[in-house]
Design a protein around this motif. Structure first.
Motif, PDB file in Angstrom:
ATOM      1  N   GLY A   3       0.808  -1.208   0.000  1.00  0.00           N
ATOM      2  CA  GLY A   3       0.000   0.000   0.000  1.00  0.00           C
ATOM      3  C   GLY A   3       0.846   1.265   0.000  1.00  0.00           C
ATOM      4  N   PHE A   4       0.259   2.333  -0.502  1.00  0.00           N
ATOM      5  CA  PHE A   4       0.901   3.640  -0.461  1.00  0.00           C
ATOM      6  C   PHE A   4       0.375   4.415   0.741  1.00  0.00           C
ATOM      7  N   PHE A   5       1.271   5.178   1.340  1.00  0.00           N
ATOM      8  CA  PHE A   5       0.962   5.976   2.526  1.00  0.00           C
ATOM      9  C   PHE A   5       0.963   7.443   2.108  1.00  0.00           C
ATOM     10  N   ILE A   6      -0.216   8.060   2.107  1.00  0.00           N
ATOM     11  CA  ILE A   6      -0.373   9.450   1.673  1.00  0.00           C
ATOM     12  C   ILE A   6      -0.917  10.262   2.835  1.00  0.00           C
ATOM     13  N   THR A   7      -0.232  11.335   3.176  1.00  0.00           N
ATOM     14  CA  THR A   7      -0.672  12.183   4.277  1.00  0.00           C
ATOM     15  C   THR A   7      -1.112  13.539   3.750  1.00  0.00           C
ATOM     16  N   PHE A   8      -2.052  14.133   4.469  1.00  0.00           N
ATOM     17  CA  PHE A   8      -2.572  15.463   4.156  1.00  0.00           C
ATOM     18  C   PHE A   8      -2.239  16.389   5.316  1.00  0.00           C
ATOM     19  N   GLU A   9      -1.631  17.512   5.001  1.00  0.00           N
ATOM     20  CA  GLU A   9      -1.237  18.469   6.023  1.00  0.00           C
ATOM     21  C   GLU A   9      -1.742  19.863   5.659  1.00  0.00           C
ATOM     22  N   GLY A  10      -1.722  20.758   6.632  1.00  0.00           N
ATOM     23  CA  GLY A  10      -2.125  22.133   6.398  1.00  0.00           C
ATOM     24  C   GLY A  10      -2.697  22.753   7.651  1.00  0.00           C
ATOM     25  N   GLY A  11      -2.880  24.046   7.600  1.00  0.00           N
ATOM     26  CA  GLY A  11      -3.421  24.768   8.745  1.00  0.00           C
ATOM     27  C   GLY A  11      -4.911  24.551   8.902  1.00  0.00           C
ATOM     28  N   GLU A  12      -5.484  25.289   9.851  1.00  0.00           N
ATOM     29  CA  GLU A  12      -6.909  25.158  10.129  1.00  0.00           C
ATOM     30  C   GLU A  12      -7.730  25.614   8.923  1.00  0.00           C
ATOM     31  N   GLY A  13      -8.786  24.849   8.611  1.00  0.00           N
ATOM     32  CA  GLY A  13      -9.688  25.222   7.531  1.00  0.00           C
ATOM     33  C   GLY A  13      -9.148  24.992   6.134  1.00  0.00           C
ATOM     34  N   ALA A  14      -8.098  24.194   6.003  1.00  0.00           N
ATOM     35  CA  ALA A  14      -7.500  23.980   4.687  1.00  0.00           C
ATOM     36  C   ALA A  14      -8.316  23.047   3.804  1.00  0.00           C
ATOM     37  N   GLY A  15      -9.264  22.323   4.382  1.00  0.00           N
ATOM     38  CA  GLY A  15     -10.105  21.428   3.590  1.00  0.00           C
ATOM     39  C   GLY A  15      -9.571  20.016   3.478  1.00  0.00           C
ATOM     40  N   LYS A  16      -8.739  19.597   4.430  1.00  0.00           N
ATOM     41  CA  LYS A  16      -8.143  18.268   4.368  1.00  0.00           C
ATOM     42  C   LYS A  16      -9.188  17.153   4.366  1.00  0.00           C
ATOM     43  N   SER A  17     -10.149  17.242   5.265  1.00  0.00           N
ATOM     44  CA  SER A  17     -11.154  16.176   5.372  1.00  0.00           C
ATOM     45  C   SER A  17     -11.929  16.004   4.072  1.00  0.00           C
ATOM     46  N   THR A  18     -12.305  17.112   3.463  1.00  0.00           N
ATOM     47  CA  THR A  18     -13.041  17.060   2.192  1.00  0.00           C
ATOM     48  C   THR A  18     -12.222  16.383   1.113  1.00  0.00           C
ATOM     49  N   PRO A 138      -4.206  31.347   2.592  1.00  0.00           N
ATOM     50  CA  PRO A 138      -3.972  32.409   3.563  1.00  0.00           C
ATOM     51  C   PRO A 138      -4.616  32.100   4.907  1.00  0.00           C
ATOM     52  N   VAL A 139      -3.940  32.480   5.964  1.00  0.00           N
ATOM     53  CA  VAL A 139      -4.397  32.141   7.312  1.00  0.00           C
ATOM     54  C   VAL A 139      -5.804  32.655   7.588  1.00  0.00           C
ATOM     55  N   GLU A 140      -6.070  33.912   7.231  1.00  0.00           N
ATOM     56  CA  GLU A 140      -7.394  34.476   7.522  1.00  0.00           C
ATOM     57  C   GLU A 140      -8.500  33.683   6.841  1.00  0.00           C
ATOM     58  N   ALA A 141      -8.264  33.249   5.607  1.00  0.00           N
ATOM     59  CA  ALA A 141      -9.263  32.468   4.880  1.00  0.00           C
ATOM     60  C   ALA A 141      -9.483  31.123   5.560  1.00  0.00           C
ATOM     61  N   GLY A 142      -8.408  30.486   6.007  1.00  0.00           N
ATOM     62  CA  GLY A 142      -8.541  29.197   6.673  1.00  0.00           C
ATOM     63  C   GLY A 142      -9.290  29.292   7.989  1.00  0.00           C
ATOM     64  N   LEU A 143      -8.999  30.330   8.768  1.00  0.00           N
ATOM     65  CA  LEU A 143      -9.684  30.492  10.053  1.00  0.00           C
ATOM     66  C   LEU A 143     -11.163  30.809   9.852  1.00  0.00           C
ATOM     67  N   ARG A 144     -11.496  31.565   8.794  1.00  0.00           N
ATOM     68  CA  ARG A 144     -12.912  31.817   8.492  1.00  0.00           C
ATOM     69  C   ARG A 144     -13.624  30.512   8.158  1.00  0.00           C
ATOM     70  N   ARG A 145     -12.981  29.687   7.361  1.00  0.00           N
ATOM     71  CA  ARG A 145     -13.571  28.391   7.027  1.00  0.00           C
ATOM     72  C   ARG A 145     -13.780  27.546   8.282  1.00  0.00           C
ATOM     73  N   ALA A 146     -12.781  27.538   9.167  1.00  0.00           N
ATOM     74  CA  ALA A 146     -12.887  26.754  10.394  1.00  0.00           C
ATOM     75  C   ALA A 146     -14.034  27.260  11.264  1.00  0.00           C
ATOM     76  N   ALA A 191      -4.911  25.594  -1.846  1.00  0.00           N
ATOM     77  CA  ALA A 191      -6.245  25.238  -1.360  1.00  0.00           C
ATOM     78  C   ALA A 191      -7.210  26.405  -1.362  1.00  0.00           C
ATOM     79  N   ASP A 192      -6.777  27.545  -1.864  1.00  0.00           N
ATOM     80  CA  ASP A 192      -7.636  28.729  -1.896  1.00  0.00           C
ATOM     81  C   ASP A 192      -8.458  28.760  -3.185  1.00  0.00           C
ATOM     82  N   HIS A 193      -9.070  27.625  -3.506  1.00  0.00           N
ATOM     83  CA  HIS A 193      -9.909  27.466  -4.694  1.00  0.00           C
ATOM     84  C   HIS A 193     -11.113  26.610  -4.317  1.00  0.00           C
ATOM     85  N   ASP A 194     -12.027  26.433  -5.255  1.00  0.00           N
ATOM     86  CA  ASP A 194     -13.181  25.592  -4.947  1.00  0.00           C
ATOM     87  C   ASP A 194     -12.730  24.136  -4.873  1.00  0.00           C
ATOM     88  N   PRO A 195     -13.481  23.276  -4.175  1.00  0.00           N
ATOM     89  CA  PRO A 195     -13.053  21.895  -3.938  1.00  0.00           C
ATOM     90  C   PRO A 195     -12.743  21.098  -5.198  1.00  0.00           C
TER      91      PRO A 195
END
Length: 225
Positions: A3-18, A138-146, A191-195
């Motif tokens: 199997g391949f091991f792929i990780t997702f990282e980023g600040g708050e509200g980056a959309g990792k779960s989606t 951008p941090v402000e955008a991520g925190l707004r999403r969160a 990540a500052d784009h639509d999903p």
């Protein structure tokens, strides 16, 4: 194929779960076996440590104590979830991994990077991700999403979401520095784009960095899996 091991990282509200869920569905539709997991957590004991960490229980003991607890959870997660899946040829998609400790407790919490690197060598060893996708915005955008996500789900601010703007700016830079230092493993995704656009960027990164996985997916479709 293991199997391949792929990780997702980023600040708050980056959309990792989606994006993790979208990649899971894309791979499963192509006949691939996939599990989704997270850190801290991903195994019963690690989930207990997660609850303590995100409640802020470890904060009074400082960032180094938090880092030790993250690695204790990671050890259990690797032992009981990640390694067994990879050995069976199951791909692992993980929401955060050791880069989060390097960014949150290291660069943002001022824990000496050599201490973290030493613990990582013992706990993670050769089980580094095949690919790390760093979702950046951008941090402000991520925190707004969160904020919007919490309002929609009725959630409370956790230990790290409640930190000030300067903390989150250091966090973002830490992730960009990690990507710059390990370009063979890490890909920065805007990540500052639509999903849909973000999903397309992630798939292009997989095709470029893990061609075996993309080829296996095509073969599965061709054979009707």
């Amino acid at each position: 194929m293991t199997g391949f091991f792929i990780t997702f990282e980023g600040g708050e509200g980056a959309g990792k779960s989606t994006q993790i869920d979208r990649l899971r569905r894309r791979l499963e539709e192509r006949g691939q076996s996939v599990i989704v997991t997270r850190e801290p957590g991903g195994s019963p004991r690690a989930e207990e440590i997660r609850a303590f960490l995100l409640s802020g229980g470890a904060k009074p003991f400082g960032a180094f104590a938090e880092a030790l607890l993250f690695y204790a959870a990671r050890f259990d997660h690797l032992e009981h979830t990640i390694r067994p899946a990879l050995m069976k040829g199951i791909h692992v998609l993980c929401d955060r991994f050791s880069d989060s400790t390097r960014a949150y407790q290291g660069a943002s919490g001022n824990v000496d990077k050599h201490l973290i690197e030493g613990i990582e060598r013992v706990v993670v060893g050769n089980n580094k991700p095949n690919l790390t996708l760093i979702l950046d915005l951008p941090v402000e955008a991520g925190l707004r999403r969160a904020d919007l996500r919490r309002e929609g789900n009725g959630e409370r601010v956790d230990r790290f979401e409640g930190e000030g703007l300067a903390f989150h700016e250091r966090l973002r830079q830490a992730y960009l520095d990690i990507a710059a230092n390990e370009p063979g493993r890490c890909v920065v995704i805007d990540a500052d784009h639509d999903p849909d656009e973000v999903e397309a960027s992630i798939w292009r990164a997989i095709q470029g960095r893990l061609p075996q996985l993309a080829a296996a997916s095509r073969d599965a479709v061709a054979h009707g899996s």
